[in-house]
Scaffold this active site. Structure first.
Site, PDB file in Angstrom:
ATOM      1  N   CYS A   1       0.881  -1.184   0.000  1.00 34.81           N
ATOM      2  CA  CYS A   1       0.000   0.000   0.000  1.00 34.81           C
ATOM      3  C   CYS A   1       0.911   1.223   0.000  1.00 34.81           C
ATOM      4  O   CYS A   1       0.996   1.967   0.981  1.00 34.81           O
ATOM      5  CB  CYS A   1      -0.916   0.000   1.222  1.00 34.81           C
ATOM      6  SG  CYS A   1      -1.926  -1.488   1.414  1.00 34.81           S
TER       7      CYS A   1
ATOM      8  N   GLY B   1       4.709   6.907  -1.574  1.00 33.43           N
ATOM      9  CA  GLY B   1       6.022   6.274  -1.655  1.00 33.43           C
ATOM     10  C   GLY B   1       7.058   6.650  -0.634  1.00 33.43           C
ATOM     11  O   GLY B   1       8.247   6.356  -0.834  1.00 33.43           O
ATOM     12  N   GLY B   2       6.677   7.258   0.487  1.00 27.21           N
ATOM     13  CA  GLY B   2       7.677   7.638   1.486  1.00 27.21           C
ATOM     14  C   GLY B   2       8.462   6.451   2.021  1.00 27.21           C
ATOM     15  O   GLY B   2       9.694   6.487   2.102  1.00 27.21           O
ATOM     16  N   LYS B   3       7.761   5.388   2.387  1.00 28.98           N
ATOM     17  CA  LYS B   3       8.444   4.204   2.911  1.00 28.98           C
ATOM     18  C   LYS B   3       9.143   3.440   1.789  1.00 28.98           C
ATOM     19  O   LYS B   3      10.195   2.824   2.008  1.00 28.98           O
ATOM     20  CB  LYS B   3       7.459   3.316   3.664  1.00 28.98           C
ATOM     21  CG  LYS B   3       6.879   3.974   4.916  1.00 28.98           C
ATOM     22  CD  LYS B   3       5.912   3.049   5.640  1.00 28.98           C
ATOM     23  CE  LYS B   3       5.281   3.746   6.839  1.00 28.98           C
ATOM     24  NZ  LYS B   3       4.380   4.859   6.440  1.00 28.98           N
TER      25      LYS B   3
ATOM     26  N   ASP C   1      -0.328   0.095  -5.321  1.00 31.84           N
ATOM     27  CA  ASP C   1      -1.416   0.867  -4.734  1.00 31.84           C
ATOM     28  C   ASP C   1      -2.623   0.773  -5.656  1.00 31.84           C
ATOM     29  O   ASP C   1      -2.484   0.417  -6.837  1.00 31.84           O
ATOM     30  CB  ASP C   1      -1.021   2.338  -4.519  1.00 31.84           C
ATOM     31  CG  ASP C   1      -1.818   2.996  -3.402  1.00 31.84           C
ATOM     32  OD1 ASP C   1      -1.375   2.957  -2.248  1.00 31.84           O
ATOM     33  OD2 ASP C   1      -2.912   3.523  -3.691  1.00 31.84           O
TER      34      ASP C   1
ATOM     35  N   CYS D   1      -0.875   3.894  10.845  1.00 28.71           N
ATOM     36  CA  CYS D   1      -0.659   5.139  11.588  1.00 28.71           C
ATOM     37  C   CYS D   1      -1.873   5.355  12.501  1.00 28.71           C
ATOM     38  O   CYS D   1      -2.408   6.455  12.598  1.00 28.71           O
ATOM     39  CB  CYS D   1      -0.427   6.320  10.661  1.00 28.71           C
ATOM     40  SG  CYS D   1      -1.686   6.541   9.380  1.00 28.71           S
TER      41      CYS D   1
END
Length: 438
Positions: free
Chosen positions: A243, A247-249, A267, A367
């Site tokens: 998911c 794209g930060g992770k 995604d 989160c």
């Protein structure tokens, strides 16, 4: 604040409250259309906007007490009176009806200000949930989660967060980046938990951070950085960020792998994946592929069953852990409803688990700070999924053993100074070797 900026804040708050998009997306679009506002003006407008969002329940409680409509203009008036302690005559001078300034106060608005005069924002009759800005749907599960610490944790979600950065180890080192930021006069410090993080104490225009354009640094909360560390991706491995969102992770994982191996960022939202691809190019990462999925059970998952060393599921969730950063989110109840959201998470977890090869690692993260989305979700999955076992954080990433000596990663704003994050590392059993079978 000068009257023209008050009106700009009112205009922006009205858009935030009527749009279906998150506040940060609305503000970006708003400022693109307001070239008359310089960086300082934008900073002042944003600061007041987030103050009004963080105090929404308390201001609404006061307005209801005075039989006044809970709308942006009344909320601003109430804040000026209760939060800033301005008297009616001071506020009247700000609402003078000049061009680009708020219109003059009505008789009803003047009466409201007189009724609020001399009061403070907090009132003894105010219910605890209102005083702590906790929406009704989240009170019971958060009280279950925190017990006696409920008040302290909710208070921490009301404090503005610092600006956390993650360095891109493909392009730079943390110490070198710290020196550059400190030379700019910024109060930059290493993050206490993440070995790749830098924390800035002050607010600043992001245009000053040239590293964001070059891909040397990324904005990423320290908690999110730790989730990526739990994946522990090695150069040459095959990894899925199931998911991926923007794209930060994925960026952090690809950099862990030193640009070697293969990362698939999946995604169901094509727009988010396009942003993801742009960020990868800027960061100089060439080992990432984006993959649009029709759903969590897309045929691509079945075709690649057992094909990946690492799978990360950053599951869609209630977002309760992001409230200090996204204060508007607390007033947006989960679109699917919490029960349906938990069901969707379970389906995503079960489907994505099929991608993990024998001996591979599955990381489930949210989160959220709600138990049913986190620990309970993992308990249900393990009960239904033979071949997976929980890997405690100290065993998953020994470098975190001192800071996170627990089975799960469970971060909160009050205890850790991060956004609220949860993550569990699940190890898939390896296939028995011929000697084991003999």
């Amino acid at each position: 604040m000068i009257p023209t900026l008050l009106q700009a804040t009112l205009d922006l708050l009205t858009e935030v409250e009527t749009a279906a998009r998150p506040a940060d997306a609305v503000t970006s679009a708003f400022f693109r259309g307001r070239r008359d506002l310089d960086d300082r003006d934008r900073g002042a407008v944003l600061e007041l906007l987030y103050v009004l969002l963080r105090h929404r329940a308390r201001l609404g409680w006061w307005l209801a007490r005075q039989d006044a409509q809970d709308k942006p203009r009344n909320r601003l008036l109430a804040w000026l009176a209760l939060g800033e302690g301005q008297n009616p005559s001071q506020i009247q001078r700000l609402f003078d009806g000049a061009p680009f300034a708020p219109s003059a106060l009505t008789a009803a608005e003047n009466a409201l200000l007189e009724a609020l005069k001399g009061h403070r924002l907090r009132h003894p009759d105010m219910p605890e949930a209102v005083a702590l800005e906790c929406p009704a749907w989240a009170v019971a599960p958060l009280q279950q989660r925190f017990g006696a610490a409920f008040g302290a944790e909710m208070a921490a979600t009301l404090a503005p967060p610092p600006l956390d950065l993650r360095i891109n180890p493909i392009k730079t080192a943390r110490e070198a980046t710290l020196r550059r930021l400190q030379a700019m006069g910024l109060r930059a410090q290493p993050t206490p938990l993440s070995p790749l993080g830098i924390r800035l104490a002050e607010r600043l225009s992001l245009a000053r951070l040239s590293g964001l354009k070059t891909g040397d640094i990324e904005i990423q909360d320290e908690g999110s950085q730790l989730v990526a560390l739990l994946v522990d991706a090695k150069p040459g491995e095959r990894v899925v960020d199931f998911c991926a969102g923007a794209g930060g992770k994925t960026l952090a994982i690809a950099a862990q792998m030193k640009n070697k191996g293969h990362v698939v960022a999946c995604d169901v939202n094509e727009t988010r994946l396009k942003r993801c691809a742009e960020r990868h190019r800027r960061a100089g990462l060439h080992n990432v592929e984006t993959r649009l999925l029709a759903s969590e059970t897309d045929r691509w998952v079945k075709r690649h069953k057992g094909g990946f060393d690492r799978v990360l599921i950053d599951a869609p969730c209630s977002g309760t852990g992001t409230w200090r950063r996204n204060p508007d989110a607390r007033w947006r109840a989960p679109e699917l409803g919490l029960e349906n959201l938990v069901s969707l998470q379970a389906r995503i977890l079960a489907s994505a688990a099929r991608l993990v090869k024998p001996g591979g690692r599955l990381v489930y993260a949210t989160c959220s700070m709600l138990p049913d989305e986190n620990e309970a979700q993992i308990t249900r999955f393990l009960a239904a999924s033979a071949g997976f076992r929980l890997l405690p954080v100290p065993k998953a990433v020994p470098e975190l053993a001192g800071a996170i000596p627990s089975d799960h990663l469970s971060l909160t704003p009050a205890r850790h100074g991060t956004d609220g994050f949860f993550a569990a590392v699940l190890q898939r059993d390896a296939l028995p070797t011929p000697s084991d079978q003999a």
